[in-house]
Scaffold this motif. Structure first.
Motif, mmCIF file in Angstrom:
data_model
loop_
_atom_site.group_PDB
_atom_site.id
_atom_site.type_symbol
_atom_site.label_atom_id
_atom_site.label_comp_id
_atom_site.label_asym_id
_atom_site.label_seq_id
_atom_site.Cartn_x
_atom_site.Cartn_y
_atom_site.Cartn_z
ATOM 1 N N LEU A 136 13.013 -13.716 17.736
ATOM 2 C CA LEU A 136 12.047 -13.716 18.430
ATOM 3 C C LEU A 136 11.914 -14.980 19.266
ATOM 4 O O LEU A 136 11.869 -16.187 18.940
ATOM 5 C CB LEU A 136 10.732 -13.275 17.791
ATOM 6 N N THR A 137 11.434 -14.639 20.704
ATOM 7 C CA THR A 137 11.270 -15.835 21.487
ATOM 8 C C THR A 137 9.686 -16.189 22.043
ATOM 9 O O THR A 137 8.906 -15.205 21.656
ATOM 10 C CB THR A 137 12.006 -15.780 22.731
ATOM 11 N N GLN A 138 9.395 -16.859 22.770
ATOM 12 C CA GLN A 138 8.175 -17.122 23.487
ATOM 13 C C GLN A 138 7.283 -15.810 23.791
ATOM 14 O O GLN A 138 7.768 -15.299 24.691
ATOM 15 C CB GLN A 138 8.022 -18.284 24.572
ATOM 16 N N GLN A 139 6.302 -15.641 23.217
ATOM 17 C CA GLN A 139 5.267 -14.465 23.467
ATOM 18 C C GLN A 139 6.182 -12.960 23.100
ATOM 19 O O GLN A 139 5.740 -12.116 23.705
ATOM 20 C CB GLN A 139 4.994 -14.425 24.810
ATOM 21 N N SER A 140 7.019 -13.097 22.424
ATOM 22 C CA SER A 140 7.566 -11.927 21.850
ATOM 23 C C SER A 140 6.473 -11.085 21.126
ATOM 24 O O SER A 140 5.593 -11.687 20.490
ATOM 25 C CB SER A 140 8.696 -11.885 20.779
ATOM 26 N N ALA A 168 9.084 -7.236 16.382
ATOM 27 C CA ALA A 168 8.933 -7.172 15.055
ATOM 28 C C ALA A 168 7.699 -6.325 14.605
ATOM 29 O O ALA A 168 6.748 -6.107 15.295
ATOM 30 C CB ALA A 168 8.354 -8.656 14.688
ATOM 31 N N VAL A 169 7.875 -5.841 13.588
ATOM 32 C CA VAL A 169 7.053 -4.704 12.941
ATOM 33 C C VAL A 169 6.701 -5.043 11.600
ATOM 34 O O VAL A 169 7.637 -5.041 10.746
ATOM 35 C CB VAL A 169 7.455 -3.319 13.151
ATOM 36 N N VAL A 170 5.346 -5.465 11.123
ATOM 37 C CA VAL A 170 5.285 -5.611 9.850
ATOM 38 C C VAL A 170 4.410 -4.376 9.405
ATOM 39 O O VAL A 170 3.328 -3.944 9.862
ATOM 40 C CB VAL A 170 4.319 -6.955 9.524
ATOM 41 N N PHE A 171 4.635 -3.570 8.484
ATOM 42 C CA PHE A 171 4.186 -2.542 7.821
ATOM 43 C C PHE A 171 3.962 -2.322 6.279
ATOM 44 O O PHE A 171 4.700 -2.678 5.581
ATOM 45 C CB PHE A 171 4.557 -1.503 8.390
ATOM 46 N N PRO A 194 15.173 0.162 19.914
ATOM 47 C CA PRO A 194 16.057 -0.781 19.863
ATOM 48 C C PRO A 194 15.758 -2.172 20.110
ATOM 49 O O PRO A 194 16.342 -3.435 19.622
ATOM 50 C CB PRO A 194 17.131 -0.611 20.892
ATOM 51 N N LYS A 195 14.340 -2.556 20.600
ATOM 52 C CA LYS A 195 13.982 -3.789 20.947
ATOM 53 C C LYS A 195 13.616 -4.689 19.546
ATOM 54 O O LYS A 195 13.515 -5.774 19.648
ATOM 55 C CB LYS A 195 12.834 -4.032 21.866
ATOM 56 N N VAL A 196 13.257 -3.954 18.545
ATOM 57 C CA VAL A 196 12.620 -4.462 17.471
ATOM 58 C C VAL A 196 13.760 -5.029 16.633
ATOM 59 O O VAL A 196 14.993 -4.317 16.196
ATOM 60 C CB VAL A 196 12.209 -3.292 16.475
ATOM 61 N N LYS A 197 13.767 -6.237 16.463
ATOM 62 C CA LYS A 197 14.578 -7.113 15.469
ATOM 63 C C LYS A 197 14.525 -7.221 14.240
ATOM 64 O O LYS A 197 15.422 -7.820 13.491
ATOM 65 C CB LYS A 197 14.549 -8.479 16.384
ATOM 66 N N THR A 198 13.350 -7.054 13.955
ATOM 67 C CA THR A 198 12.858 -7.090 12.239
ATOM 68 C C THR A 198 12.036 -6.085 11.827
ATOM 69 O O THR A 198 10.651 -6.178 12.630
ATOM 70 C CB THR A 198 12.617 -8.608 11.845
ATOM 71 N N TRP A 199 12.230 -5.219 10.750
ATOM 72 C CA TRP A 199 11.004 -4.845 10.150
ATOM 73 C C TRP A 199 10.817 -5.374 9.025
ATOM 74 O O TRP A 199 11.644 -5.461 8.005
ATOM 75 C CB TRP A 199 11.589 -3.128 10.105
#
Length: 543
Positions: free
Chosen positions: A51-55, A104-107, A123-128
């Motif tokens: 993730l980068t700035q303001q992701s 990123a999605v935290v669930f 496809p943009k989500v880099k980490t679940w």
């Protein structure tokens, strides 16, 4: 120059009172030191994931410590967190995460099946990142939240640093259309919420970030610590924004362990934890709270409770009066605002006396304007739109057209105009009429559902009410009331219409009646679209 960023403010508090509780969930207590270190570890995970700035970081969570830790982690990394309505289905979730550009999605793992359905489309989500629950383990395709945060870490910051311009996105409007993301700069949000001022303690806004820690230390030295329960979901602005302010003051946030609201559990927790404040959304919470107190006289005394704050839905005077009979020493604070507009107006009840429904004192940066941008004069009787200036959002994320409709220029100044209609009285107070998007046009007369709903709720035995327009061949629309009653009460349309006519103009009385439960969303708001479908189904050909 002070960098007004919640990461900096909460780190200041954590350094000052590391051993004090920050987050409480049933018997589980997260101290400020651990709150800080756990969020550091999660922030590092986000950065390591690319993730980068303001992701954008999605919080797809129930009320729990993990919700606020996720936001803290995003703030630390210079990322932009956003809320997720956990009632959404697959298409709605896909739209939300795609529109927000989630990386990123935290669930909670209870949502794993739904998340698995949509993740191939994102496809943009880099980490679940999954929070395990009893009966719901972490799926193989997700990272384990507990394993990540258990490591802890020292201060984490992205290589781009932190800024007052860092965003928080508050997605809103899903019941009237596709959700839209309100973009709040952190400085605007912080200062729009009072800049760290604490009315109960008589403290002015903060002048320095470090002052947050200094104040928290002073509160600790007093032997007390304010504890607030956001009864409303943290996925909505009322619970989330007000809760953030309590943490800035060095307080603790307690969340209820149960997933379904229970007034008994709430009152038990208030007494067990010596809770000082509650955050609710009008009748969805206040009505069952009063009914529970009425049914259990003397069971709870709750001497620690100082205030109940409500925002987002009209809070009836009768309900306030009933609560004050049980809790005469508390303040009931009814705030008029929305995800797009903070500090529109407020109403305070206390000392055993309840303020009238829909009667508000305007905030210092608020005014009422006609649609043409003319300021409405007090006592003129002219209906206008409530607007607030000062600290306002930047607009809606990726939606300049909707932004232009809500964020407007009057008198050479930028205002947030969320769509609430009101009149302004001679004393400068305003009478809220309702949201223009739900106005009913019956024979050329405009009727705001909220004022009729409040009138209906004053009829004996009416627990809740929703008012909407159904098609009418002669008048365009006619007023239909969906009414939920208590016990065996079964009022007739004639009785309810006569009652409304005794309080409002005759044309505002309902001409159709549906007796049914009035289901509200977790944020306490009515879903008019679903309710209209119910009315049309019940009324059949007549609608």
């Amino acid at each position: 120059m002070e960098v007004w960023n919640y990461a900096n403010l909460w780190e200041s508090v954590a350094a000052a009172i590391p051993e004090r509780p920050a987050l409480i969930h049933g018997e589980r207590v997260v101290k400020w030191r651990d709150f800080d270190r756990r969020a550091n570890a999660l922030a590092q995970h986000f950065l390591d994931a690319g993730l980068t700035q303001q992701s954008k970081v999605a919080a797809y969570l129930f009320n729990a410590p993990e919700y606020i830790e996720t936001y803290f982690a995003a703030f630390k990394g210079g990322l932009a967190p956003f809320n997720t309505n956990y009632r959404y289905g697959g298409d709605e979730l896909t739209y939300l995460f795609d529109n927000a550009d989630a990386e990123a999605v935290v669930f909670h793992a209870a949502f794993a099946e739904m998340a698995d359905k949509v993740r191939a489309n994102l496809p943009k989500v880099k980490t679940w990142v999954a929070v395990a629950e009893p009966g719901h383990p972490v799926p193989a395709w997700a990272a384990d939240y507990d394993a990540i945060v258990a490591k802890g870490a020292d201060r984490v910051e992205g290589p781009w640093g932190r800024s007052t311009d860092d965003l928080l996105l508050m997605y809103t409007g899903g019941t009237t259309g596709m959700p839209k993301g309100v973009m709040w700069r952190q400085e605007d949000l912080f200062k729009g919420l009072g800049g760290g001022a604490n009315l109960l303690l008589g403290l002015p806004p903060l002048e320095r970030v470090a002052e947050a820690g200094e104040r928290a230390k002073a509160v600790e030295a007093s032997g007390e610590q304010p504890i607030t329960i956001p009864v409303a979901p943290l996925m909505h602005a009322t619970g989330q924004f007000i809760g953030f302010g309590q943490l800035v003051s060095g307080g603790a946030i307690a969340t209820l362990p149960s997933r379904k609201f229970s007034p008994v559990e709430l009152f038990d927790e208030v007494e067990r934890l010596a809770v000082s404040g509650l955050i609710i959304v009008g009748p969805a919470f206040a009505a069952p709270m009063l009914e529970t107190l009425d049914a259990n006289p003397g069971r709870w005394t709750m001497p620690s409770l100082k205030r109940i704050i409500s925002s987002g839905a009209m809070w009836g005077a009768e309900n306030k009066q009933g609560l004050l009979k049980h809790l005469p020493n508390i303040m009931l604070m009814d705030s008029l605002g929305s995800s797009e507009a903070l500090g529109l107006a407020s109403s305070v009840s206390g000392g055993g006396a309840a303020a009238g429904t829909a009667k508000f004192t305007t905030g210092p940066n608020a005014a009422v304007f006609t649609e043409e941008g003319e300021r409405v004069l007090p006592g003129s009787g002219v209906r206008g739109l409530v607007a607030v200036g000062g600290f306002t959002p930047s607009g809606y994320y990726k939606d300049p057209e909707k932004s232009a409709k809500t964020f407007r220029t009057f008198e050479g100044k930028r205002w947030s105009v969320p769509g609430d209609w009101a009149t302004i009285e001679e004393d400068g107070s305003i009478t809220l009429l309702g949201r223009g998007s739900q106005v009913i046009n019956t024979g050329g007369e405009k009727v705001f559902p909220e004022e009729v709903e409040e009138a209906l709720k004053r009829f004996p035995g009416v627990r809740d009410a929703a008012v909407l327009g159904v098609p009418d061949p002669r008048f365009g629309e006619r007023i239909c009331a969906i009414v939920e009653t208590v016990g065996d009460t079964k009022p007739s349309l004639t009785e309810l219409a006569a009652h409304v006519k005794g309080l409002l103009a005759d044309y505002k009385a309902p001409r159709e009646l549906v007796l049914a439960p009035v289901n509200r969303a977790p944020n306490g708001k009515l879903d008019y679209k679903t309710l209209k479908a119910l009315a049309v189904d019940r009324l059949g050909a007549t609608a």
